[in-house]
Motif scaffolding. Structure first.
Motif, PDB file in Angstrom:
ATOM      1  N   CYS A   1     -12.488   9.712 -12.862  1.00  0.00           N
ATOM      2  CA  CYS A   1     -12.807   8.904 -11.679  1.00  0.00           C
ATOM      3  C   CYS A   1     -11.921   9.281 -10.508  1.00  0.00           C
ATOM      4  CB  CYS A   1     -12.579   7.429 -11.969  1.00  0.00           C
ATOM      5  SG  CYS A   1     -13.666   6.807 -13.256  1.00  0.00           S
ATOM      6  N   MET A   2     -12.562   9.622  -9.408  1.00  0.00           N
ATOM      7  CA  MET A   2     -11.835   9.778  -8.156  1.00  0.00           C
ATOM      8  C   MET A   2     -11.988   8.486  -7.372  1.00  0.00           C
ATOM      9  SD  MET A   2     -12.678  11.581  -4.660  1.00  0.00           S
ATOM     10  CE  MET A   2     -11.465  11.657  -3.334  1.00  0.00           C
ATOM     11  N   LEU A   3     -10.853   7.858  -7.044  1.00  0.00           N
ATOM     12  CA  LEU A   3     -10.882   6.615  -6.264  1.00  0.00           C
ATOM     13  C   LEU A   3     -10.913   7.024  -4.793  1.00  0.00           C
ATOM     14  CD1 LEU A   3      -8.127   4.729  -8.291  1.00  0.00           C
ATOM     15  CD2 LEU A   3     -10.590   4.922  -8.761  1.00  0.00           C
ATOM     16  N   HIS A   4     -12.064   6.789  -4.169  1.00  0.00           N
ATOM     17  CA  HIS A   4     -12.320   7.357  -2.847  1.00  0.00           C
ATOM     18  C   HIS A   4     -12.033   6.313  -1.760  1.00  0.00           C
ATOM     19  CE1 HIS A   4     -13.927  10.124  -0.040  1.00  0.00           C
ATOM     20  NE2 HIS A   4     -15.186   9.739  -0.039  1.00  0.00           N
ATOM     21  N   ILE A   5     -11.014   6.577  -0.952  1.00  0.00           N
ATOM     22  CA  ILE A   5     -10.689   5.666   0.169  1.00  0.00           C
ATOM     23  C   ILE A   5     -10.750   6.431   1.491  1.00  0.00           C
ATOM     24  CG2 ILE A   5      -9.256   4.035  -1.149  1.00  0.00           C
ATOM     25  CD1 ILE A   5      -6.773   5.507   0.009  1.00  0.00           C
ATOM     26  N   SER A   6     -10.812   5.656   2.566  1.00  0.00           N
ATOM     27  CA  SER A   6     -10.793   6.262   3.901  1.00  0.00           C
ATOM     28  C   SER A   6      -9.345   6.342   4.385  1.00  0.00           C
ATOM     29  CB  SER A   6     -11.595   5.393   4.872  1.00  0.00           C
ATOM     30  OG  SER A   6     -10.921   4.155   5.052  1.00  0.00           O
ATOM     31  N   PRO A   7      -9.063   7.233   5.333  1.00  0.00           N
ATOM     32  CA  PRO A   7      -7.690   7.295   5.869  1.00  0.00           C
ATOM     33  C   PRO A   7      -7.276   5.996   6.548  1.00  0.00           C
ATOM     34  CG  PRO A   7      -9.161   8.833   7.049  1.00  0.00           C
ATOM     35  CD  PRO A   7      -9.938   8.270   5.891  1.00  0.00           C
ATOM     36  N   GLU A   8      -8.246   5.279   7.117  1.00  0.00           N
ATOM     37  CA  GLU A   8      -7.931   3.998   7.780  1.00  0.00           C
ATOM     38  C   GLU A   8      -7.453   2.968   6.750  1.00  0.00           C
ATOM     39  OE1 GLU A   8     -10.925   5.597   8.160  1.00  0.00           O
ATOM     40  OE2 GLU A   8     -10.467   6.496  10.112  1.00  0.00           O
ATOM     41  N   THR A   9      -8.140   2.948   5.616  1.00  0.00           N
ATOM     42  CA  THR A   9      -7.730   2.019   4.554  1.00  0.00           C
ATOM     43  C   THR A   9      -6.336   2.367   4.059  1.00  0.00           C
ATOM     44  OG1 THR A   9      -9.963   1.499   3.863  1.00  0.00           O
ATOM     45  CG2 THR A   9      -8.264   1.297   2.174  1.00  0.00           C
ATOM     46  N   GLN A  10      -6.069   3.664   3.900  1.00  0.00           N
ATOM     47  CA  GLN A  10      -4.736   4.023   3.438  1.00  0.00           C
ATOM     48  C   GLN A  10      -3.672   3.558   4.429  1.00  0.00           C
ATOM     49  OE1 GLN A  10      -2.913   7.957   3.589  1.00  0.00           O
ATOM     50  NE2 GLN A  10      -2.664   7.861   1.367  1.00  0.00           N
ATOM     51  N   LYS A  11      -3.955   3.728   5.705  1.00  0.00           N
ATOM     52  CA  LYS A  11      -2.992   3.316   6.733  1.00  0.00           C
ATOM     53  C   LYS A  11      -2.717   1.808   6.637  1.00  0.00           C
ATOM     54  CE  LYS A  11      -2.142   3.851  11.684  1.00  0.00           C
ATOM     55  NZ  LYS A  11      -2.599   4.619  12.866  1.00  0.00           N
ATOM     56  N   GLU A  12      -3.791   1.038   6.542  1.00  0.00           N
ATOM     57  CA  GLU A  12      -3.641  -0.421   6.388  1.00  0.00           C
ATOM     58  C   GLU A  12      -2.782  -0.770   5.180  1.00  0.00           C
ATOM     59  OE1 GLU A  12      -7.410  -2.469   5.797  1.00  0.00           O
ATOM     60  OE2 GLU A  12      -8.143  -1.568   7.681  1.00  0.00           O
TER      61      GLU A  12
ATOM     62  N   LEU B   1      -0.614   1.128   3.550  1.00  0.00           N
ATOM     63  CA  LEU B   1       0.786   1.551   3.691  1.00  0.00           C
ATOM     64  C   LEU B   1       1.534   0.590   4.605  1.00  0.00           C
ATOM     65  CD1 LEU B   1       0.429   5.457   3.937  1.00  0.00           C
ATOM     66  CD2 LEU B   1       1.466   4.156   2.055  1.00  0.00           C
ATOM     67  N   LEU B   2       0.867   0.166   5.696  1.00  0.00           N
ATOM     68  CA  LEU B   2       1.497  -0.802   6.603  1.00  0.00           C
ATOM     69  C   LEU B   2       1.752  -2.114   5.872  1.00  0.00           C
ATOM     70  CD1 LEU B   2      -0.474  -0.078   9.914  1.00  0.00           C
ATOM     71  CD2 LEU B   2       2.007   0.192   9.560  1.00  0.00           C
ATOM     72  N   ALA B   3       0.805  -2.516   5.044  1.00  0.00           N
ATOM     73  CA  ALA B   3       0.970  -3.766   4.288  1.00  0.00           C
ATOM     74  C   ALA B   3       2.169  -3.673   3.346  1.00  0.00           C
ATOM     75  CB  ALA B   3      -0.302  -4.075   3.505  1.00  0.00           C
ATOM     76  N   ARG B   4       2.400  -2.480   2.801  1.00  0.00           N
ATOM     77  CA  ARG B   4       3.563  -2.313   1.924  1.00  0.00           C
ATOM     78  C   ARG B   4       4.852  -2.489   2.716  1.00  0.00           C
ATOM     79  NH1 ARG B   4       1.906   2.671  -2.231  1.00  0.00           N
ATOM     80  NH2 ARG B   4       0.258   1.466  -3.237  1.00  0.00           N
ATOM     81  N   LEU B   5       4.859  -1.958   3.943  1.00  0.00           N
ATOM     82  CA  LEU B   5       6.069  -2.068   4.770  1.00  0.00           C
ATOM     83  C   LEU B   5       6.339  -3.510   5.170  1.00  0.00           C
ATOM     84  CD1 LEU B   5       5.751   1.015   7.155  1.00  0.00           C
ATOM     85  CD2 LEU B   5       7.386   0.680   5.289  1.00  0.00           C
ATOM     86  N   ASP B   6       5.257  -4.291   5.313  1.00  0.00           N
ATOM     87  CA  ASP B   6       5.389  -5.671   5.783  1.00  0.00           C
ATOM     88  C   ASP B   6       5.784  -6.644   4.692  1.00  0.00           C
ATOM     89  OD1 ASP B   6       4.711  -4.953   8.302  1.00  0.00           O
ATOM     90  OD2 ASP B   6       2.577  -5.511   8.132  1.00  0.00           O
ATOM     91  N   ASP B   7       5.704  -6.212   3.447  1.00  0.00           N
ATOM     92  CA  ASP B   7       5.865  -7.154   2.344  1.00  0.00           C
ATOM     93  C   ASP B   7       7.070  -6.773   1.486  1.00  0.00           C
ATOM     94  OD1 ASP B   7       5.712  -8.597   0.024  1.00  0.00           O
ATOM     95  OD2 ASP B   7       3.553  -8.299  -0.264  1.00  0.00           O
ATOM     96  N   PRO B   8       8.112  -7.587   1.516  1.00  0.00           N
ATOM     97  CA  PRO B   8       9.319  -7.256   0.750  1.00  0.00           C
ATOM     98  C   PRO B   8       9.034  -7.052  -0.740  1.00  0.00           C
ATOM     99  CG  PRO B   8       9.673  -9.225   2.095  1.00  0.00           C
ATOM    100  CD  PRO B   8       8.226  -8.879   2.223  1.00  0.00           C
ATOM    101  N   THR B   9       7.941  -7.623  -1.240  1.00  0.00           N
ATOM    102  CA  THR B   9       7.633  -7.428  -2.663  1.00  0.00           C
ATOM    103  C   THR B   9       6.889  -6.119  -2.901  1.00  0.00           C
ATOM    104  OG1 THR B   9       5.452  -8.512  -2.690  1.00  0.00           O
ATOM    105  CG2 THR B   9       7.390  -9.952  -2.907  1.00  0.00           C
ATOM    106  N   LYS B  10       6.546  -5.433  -1.809  1.00  0.00           N
ATOM    107  CA  LYS B  10       5.811  -4.169  -1.969  1.00  0.00           C
ATOM    108  C   LYS B  10       6.539  -2.978  -1.356  1.00  0.00           C
ATOM    109  CE  LYS B  10       1.111  -5.936  -2.323  1.00  0.00           C
ATOM    110  NZ  LYS B  10      -0.027  -6.347  -1.483  1.00  0.00           N
ATOM    111  N   GLN B  11       7.647  -3.250  -0.673  1.00  0.00           N
ATOM    112  CA  GLN B  11       8.348  -2.151   0.004  1.00  0.00           C
ATOM    113  C   GLN B  11       8.802  -1.076  -0.974  1.00  0.00           C
ATOM    114  OE1 GLN B  11      11.138  -4.605   2.094  1.00  0.00           O
ATOM    115  NE2 GLN B  11       9.756  -4.928   3.836  1.00  0.00           N
ATOM    116  N   TRP B  12       9.086  -1.459  -2.196  1.00  0.00           N
ATOM    117  CA  TRP B  12       9.548  -0.488  -3.200  1.00  0.00           C
ATOM    118  C   TRP B  12       8.495   0.563  -3.509  1.00  0.00           C
ATOM    119  CZ3 TRP B  12       6.848  -0.139  -7.815  1.00  0.00           C
ATOM    120  CH2 TRP B  12       5.958  -1.188  -8.084  1.00  0.00           C
ATOM    121  N   LYS B  13       7.238   0.234  -3.247  1.00  0.00           N
ATOM    122  CA  LYS B  13       6.165   1.189  -3.548  1.00  0.00           C
ATOM    123  C   LYS B  13       6.050   2.261  -2.475  1.00  0.00           C
ATOM    124  CE  LYS B  13       2.886  -2.085  -5.513  1.00  0.00           C
ATOM    125  NZ  LYS B  13       1.478  -2.476  -5.531  1.00  0.00           N
ATOM    126  N   PHE B  14       6.643   2.005  -1.323  1.00  0.00           N
ATOM    127  CA  PHE B  14       6.504   2.911  -0.183  1.00  0.00           C
ATOM    128  C   PHE B  14       7.563   3.994  -0.237  1.00  0.00           C
ATOM    129  CE2 PHE B  14       7.398   4.385   4.066  1.00  0.00           C
ATOM    130  CZ  PHE B  14       6.152   4.493   4.660  1.00  0.00           C
TER     131      PHE B  14
END
Ligand code: AMP
Ligand code: MG
Length: 279
Positions: free
Chosen positions: A173-184, A186-199
């Motif tokens: 399975c290739m999980l197919h996303i758009s570059p816009e979704t990826q940007k959103e 990644l930004l969400a990871r930066l905004d969330d202290p519980t997700k910053q570790w993933k960035f």
């Protein structure tokens, strides 16, 4: 019965990935909440199918299943493990996340480390990244010479054919996303202290190679979508669809094994009598 989800998602040769809608929901016409409700409802059937597979392996069958997950950063390999793969019994499952190869791994053929993580008889193997990284990130960053990369497509096909001949069902399975979704995301990871570790700052560098990655995916899908082990493209901008689709793909392929409970290789009446006549 409606047509199988694998038909709706199967990669067709000659398809331009850019023409496949990353927000699409092939094979599903309900809402987000319908999908979120439908997925856990698969659990009892999946448990039954998985246990039949496990029982078959326990009694000498070679059958096994390998789910291969590939996708750009944030495409949701982790979410799938929690939601769809989480429906399975960890006892009969073998999960492997492939990272940057170690020095030792690099000293062997690229399939060496893959070979060691394959599911055994009766098991369900889940690959979070896989041997395909060796024609994706390796190609984008020219981590080895071009001739070696060219060689790998046929090597992968021969390898997968062998696994299928040995009793493995491979679901790629290739999980197919758009570059816009990826940007959103990644930004969400930066905004969330519980997700910053993933960035990782490198994630932004990798994003800069988006087109090269899409081209590498296109080549891998075109060359390595075979009758024995076809690729599926799962639109993954909508997480609920992605999770539902992977759950359905797992269910469909487990059911297609058409396994029954193994026949005992002992005489039931005789064993019953022994227990009942115990002193
Ligand atoms: P993650 O899945 O976010 O934990 O990241 C794993 C990293 O390992 C990714 O950056 C992959 O590109 C990298 N990786 C996985 N397999 C390979 C490989 N065969 N060669 C080089 N890098 C790899
Ligand atoms: Mg990552």
């Amino acid at each position: 019965m409606s047509s199988p989800i694998s038909d709706a998602l199967r990669y067709r040769h000659g398809t331009d990935l850019a023409d496949l809608d990353t927000r699409g929901t092939p094979g599903f016409d309900g809402s987000k909440s319908d999908a979120e409700k439908a997925l856990p409802e698969l659990a009892p059937e999946m448990a039954d199918l998985q246990e039949k597979l496990f029982a078959a392996g326990y009694t000498g069958s070679d059958r096994r299943l390998l789910l291969v997950l590939q996708g750009m950063d944030t495409s949701g390999k982790g979410g799938i493990l929690r939601h769809a793969v989480g429906l399975l019994d960890p006892g009969g499952m073998r999960l492997k996340s492939f990272k940057k190869p170690t020095k030792e791994e690099l000293s062997h053929d690229f399939l060496w480390r893959i070979e060691r993580e394959l599911p055994g008889p009766g098991e369900i193997g889940i690959f979070d990244r896989s041997h395909y990284e060796d024609v994706l990130v390796v190609k984008v960053h020219q981590l080895t010479d071009a001739a070696e990369i060219e060689r790998r497509y046929d090597a992968i096909n021969a390898f997968e054919q062998r696994l299928v001949d040995e009793g493995t069902v491979i679901v790629k399975c290739m999980l197919h996303i758009s570059p816009e979704t990826q940007k959103e995301r990644l930004l969400a990871r930066l905004d969330d202290p519980t997700k910053q570790w993933k960035f990782k700052p490198e994630d932004v560098d990798e994003r800069g190679h988006w087109d090269a990655y899409q081209a590498a995916y296109a080549t891998a899908l075109e060359w390595c979508s075979t009758e024995a082990a076809p690729w599926h493209v799962v639109p993954s901008d909508r997480k609920w669809y992605r999770n539902w689709a992977i759950g359905q793909l797992l269910r469909e392929h487990l059911a297609a094994l058409d396994l029954d409970w193994p026949e005992p290789d002992y005489d039931i009446a005789e064993q019953r009598a022994r227990l009942e006549n115990e002193k």
